[in-house]
Structure formats: C-alpha cells, structure tokens
Design a protein around this motif. Structure first.
Motif, PDB file in Angstrom:
ATOM      1  N   ASN A 196      -7.579  -4.491   3.731  1.00 23.88           N
ATOM      2  CA  ASN A 196      -6.845  -4.710   2.494  1.00 23.88           C
ATOM      3  C   ASN A 196      -7.134  -6.094   1.903  1.00 23.88           C
ATOM      4  O   ASN A 196      -7.758  -6.935   2.534  1.00 23.88           O
ATOM      5  CB  ASN A 196      -5.342  -4.547   2.786  1.00 23.88           C
ATOM      6  N   LEU A 204       0.838  -1.204   0.000  1.00 22.39           N
ATOM      7  CA  LEU A 204       0.000   0.000   0.000  1.00 22.39           C
ATOM      8  C   LEU A 204       0.873   1.254   0.000  1.00 22.39           C
ATOM      9  O   LEU A 204       0.610   2.215  -0.739  1.00 22.39           O
ATOM     10  CB  LEU A 204      -0.913   0.015   1.229  1.00 22.39           C
ATOM     11  N   CYS A 258      -9.959  -1.789   0.608  1.00 22.62           N
ATOM     12  CA  CYS A 258      -8.978  -1.453  -0.429  1.00 22.62           C
ATOM     13  C   CYS A 258      -8.266  -2.719  -0.881  1.00 22.62           C
ATOM     14  O   CYS A 258      -8.405  -3.789  -0.284  1.00 22.62           O
ATOM     15  CB  CYS A 258      -7.965  -0.425   0.084  1.00 22.62           C
ATOM     16  N   SER A 259      -7.491  -2.573  -1.935  1.00 21.39           N
ATOM     17  CA  SER A 259      -6.678  -3.679  -2.432  1.00 21.39           C
ATOM     18  C   SER A 259      -5.416  -3.111  -3.057  1.00 21.39           C
ATOM     19  O   SER A 259      -5.478  -2.413  -4.071  1.00 21.39           O
ATOM     20  CB  SER A 259      -7.448  -4.502  -3.470  1.00 21.39           C
ATOM     21  N   ASP A 310      -6.833  -0.883  -6.043  1.00 26.94           N
ATOM     22  CA  ASP A 310      -8.078  -0.242  -5.617  1.00 26.94           C
ATOM     23  C   ASP A 310      -7.790   0.526  -4.325  1.00 26.94           C
ATOM     24  O   ASP A 310      -8.043   0.032  -3.228  1.00 26.94           O
ATOM     25  CB  ASP A 310      -9.158  -1.305  -5.412  1.00 26.94           C
ATOM     26  N   ILE A 311      -7.231   1.718  -4.469  1.00 26.68           N
ATOM     27  CA  ILE A 311      -6.857   2.503  -3.291  1.00 26.68           C
ATOM     28  C   ILE A 311      -7.428   3.922  -3.348  1.00 26.68           C
ATOM     29  O   ILE A 311      -6.971   4.806  -2.624  1.00 26.68           O
ATOM     30  CB  ILE A 311      -5.311   2.571  -3.140  1.00 26.68           C
ATOM     31  N   GLN A 312      -8.435   4.130  -4.196  1.00 27.01           N
ATOM     32  CA  GLN A 312      -8.987   5.476  -4.345  1.00 27.01           C
ATOM     33  C   GLN A 312      -9.569   6.016  -3.046  1.00 27.01           C
ATOM     34  O   GLN A 312      -9.390   7.202  -2.712  1.00 27.01           O
ATOM     35  CB  GLN A 312     -10.070   5.493  -5.438  1.00 27.01           C
ATOM     36  N   ASP A 313     -10.274   5.170  -2.298  1.00 27.91           N
ATOM     37  CA  ASP A 313     -10.868   5.620  -1.035  1.00 27.91           C
ATOM     38  C   ASP A 313      -9.791   5.980  -0.019  1.00 27.91           C
ATOM     39  O   ASP A 313      -9.949   6.922   0.766  1.00 27.91           O
ATOM     40  CB  ASP A 313     -11.793   4.538  -0.453  1.00 27.91           C
ATOM     41  N   LEU A 314      -8.695   5.233  -0.031  1.00 27.64           N
ATOM     42  CA  LEU A 314      -7.576   5.550   0.860  1.00 27.64           C
ATOM     43  C   LEU A 314      -6.951   6.884   0.477  1.00 27.64           C
ATOM     44  O   LEU A 314      -6.616   7.706   1.351  1.00 27.64           O
ATOM     45  CB  LEU A 314      -6.534   4.433   0.800  1.00 27.64           C
ATOM     46  N   ALA A 335      -7.753   0.042   7.476  1.00 28.05           N
ATOM     47  CA  ALA A 335      -7.829  -0.255   6.048  1.00 28.05           C
ATOM     48  C   ALA A 335      -7.931  -1.763   5.845  1.00 28.05           C
ATOM     49  O   ALA A 335      -6.983  -2.504   6.146  1.00 28.05           O
ATOM     50  CB  ALA A 335      -6.596   0.290   5.326  1.00 28.05           C
TER      51      ALA A 335
END
Length: 269
Positions: free
Chosen positions: A178, A78, A244-245, A257-261, A176
């Motif tokens: 993950n 991440l 997230c991923s 997939d880390i847009q929210d983070l 998070a």
C-alpha cells in the motif's frame, strides 16, 4: 438366555433377507456379468459427487477476507475504500470491523471483509478468533516505511503464514503493498525480496531456539524447504503480491488505486 434369544431373533431377521439378496446378485450376474460392475462404478461416482459437494459447501461457507497488518499500514482505509469508494480519516482501532462486500464479477458473489486491529497487543488475539472462517487473508504493508519496519512486518507475517498453513482449508493469501502514491514507496518486487530474506533469518533463528514442547506434542510448522533459502513459492499456499494506494495520488479527494485489489477479490470470491 435373553441374549441368546435376541441373537436368534437377529439372525432370523438377517436370514429372512439373505435369499432375496442372493437372488438379486445372481440375477444381475446372469443377465450381464458387467452389470454388477457398472452398478458398483456408478455408486462410486455418486459417492464422489456427494463428497465434493460437501467439500465445496464447506469452502463456500467461508466468505471472510481478513485484512491484517501493522498499525498505520493503511488497511482500514483500504477497507473503507472498497466498501464506499470514498476517503475517510481513520484511527487505530482496538476491535474488528466487518461488512458485506459485493465483488465485481459476473457471478455476483459477496464476501465479508473484516478489518482486524493492527496493535501489537491485539492483532494475534483477533487473528486467532477469525482465522478459521477465512477464505482469504490480505496482509497490508506500508510501502513507504517498509525499510525501517521490515523486521516487525516479517515477524507478524511469519505468524500469519504459520497460522494459515495450519488451517484445514488454506486461505488465498495476498500481500498488498500500500501507499504507492508516496515517492519513497518500495516496489512490490523489492518488498517480496526483502521479506524472503527476513523470513529466512527468522526461520533459522526460531528453529535453532530450544523447544519447550514435550516429546508427545507435534512439532511446530516450518516455513519453506529445509536446507534452502526461503522463497514464497515453497509454501503450500499461493502468496501473491500487488501494489495499491488507498489514499490516491491527488490528496484526500483523489481516486484510490485499488483496481488490482478489486480484481483479486473477484477472482477468489
């Protein structure tokens, strides 16, 4: 004799200014009885502004975001994804890694991301070293192995929360969840519910354990409200959850997939 002379000199210096102070006070009151009150109110406002500027400068100086979690939770990937946007093979580290990160907001703020070791023998040591500079804490959970690691996750999270609550400026706190690209991954909602149950059990167990502290030592911090089942909403700091991923759903070359983070980091920057 010398002290008496010194006292007379001091009294003389103070007395020399006293007529001017009295004259100024009388003049203010004669011109407008409310003028003195207004001056005092203005001074209070100025002192308040100075105080808040001092508090804000302290908060602004705290730019570190700590990435913590168990080994293999994916926090290092991440960390790499946020900084480079690319996938990279990672391995268990025995020291911290840090780098500047420019958040995606209109203010153009930057943060310092710090990835702390997840090994059991090192993580608390590094947490203690960096926690005072933390603006935020990102606690990374492996959503795919969470069910079998829930006790270990809860024990580490318990300590991180206790340490965070003890800071003068409590950091923003994110859990998070993950590895959501894996089919067996648990949802953030389920992880939150399971952690609340496990932290409640930990809280009861630790509060019932005999204390080794002497009577002069402060009592250790407690999670949640006494006599009630533990919920994250009871804490003095806001704990948020997101999914997230770091790896992405299409293998190593896939988009993470880390847009929210990224949005959360922009919000707390």
């Amino acid at each position: 004799m010398a002290s008496a002379d010194t006292r007379r000199v001091g009294d003389g210096a103070g007395g020399a200014f006293q007529p001017y102070l009295d004259s100024l006070r009388q003049e203010l009151q004669q011109r407008d009885p409310t003028l003195l009150s207004a001056a005092v109110a203005l001074l209070a406002v100025l002192l308040t502004l100075v105080f808040w500027k001092f508090i804000w400068s302290r908060k602004s100086s705290q730019r570190a975001v700590l990435f913590v979690g168990l080994c293999d939770s994916g926090k290092t990937l991440l960390f790499v994804r946020l900084l480079t946007g690319h996938y990279r093979d990672t391995q268990t580290s025995i020291t911290d890694s840090s780098a500047a990160y420019k958040v995606n907001n209109n203010r153009g703020n930057s943060l310092t991301l710090i990835d702390l070791p997840g090994h059991e023998s090192l993580r608390l040591q590094f947490l203690d070293r960096f926690k005072s500079s933390a603006r935020a804490v990102v606690f990374v959970v492996d959503s795919a192995t969470f069910q079998r690691e829930v006790k270990d996750v809860a024990e580490f999270l318990y300590q991180v929360l206790i340490d965070s609550m003890g800071l003068k400026n409590t950091p923003s706190f994110l859990i998070a969840c993950n590895k959501q690209d894996i089919a067996m991954a648990k949802s953030a909602k389920l992880i939150q519910q399971q952690l609340e149950k496990e932290l409640n059990t930990l809280r009861v167990t630790r509060s019932a354990a005999p204390s080794t502290l002497d009577s002069s030592s402060p009592a250790p911090a407690q999670l949640g409200k006494k006599g009630k089942e533990f919920e994250f909403s009871q804490l003095p700091l806001k704990v948020e959850f997101l999914e997230c991923s770091a790896k992405g759903g299409r293998g190593d070359a896939g988009t993470a997939d880390i847009q929210d983070l990224e949005k959360w980091l922009a919000k707390i920057a």
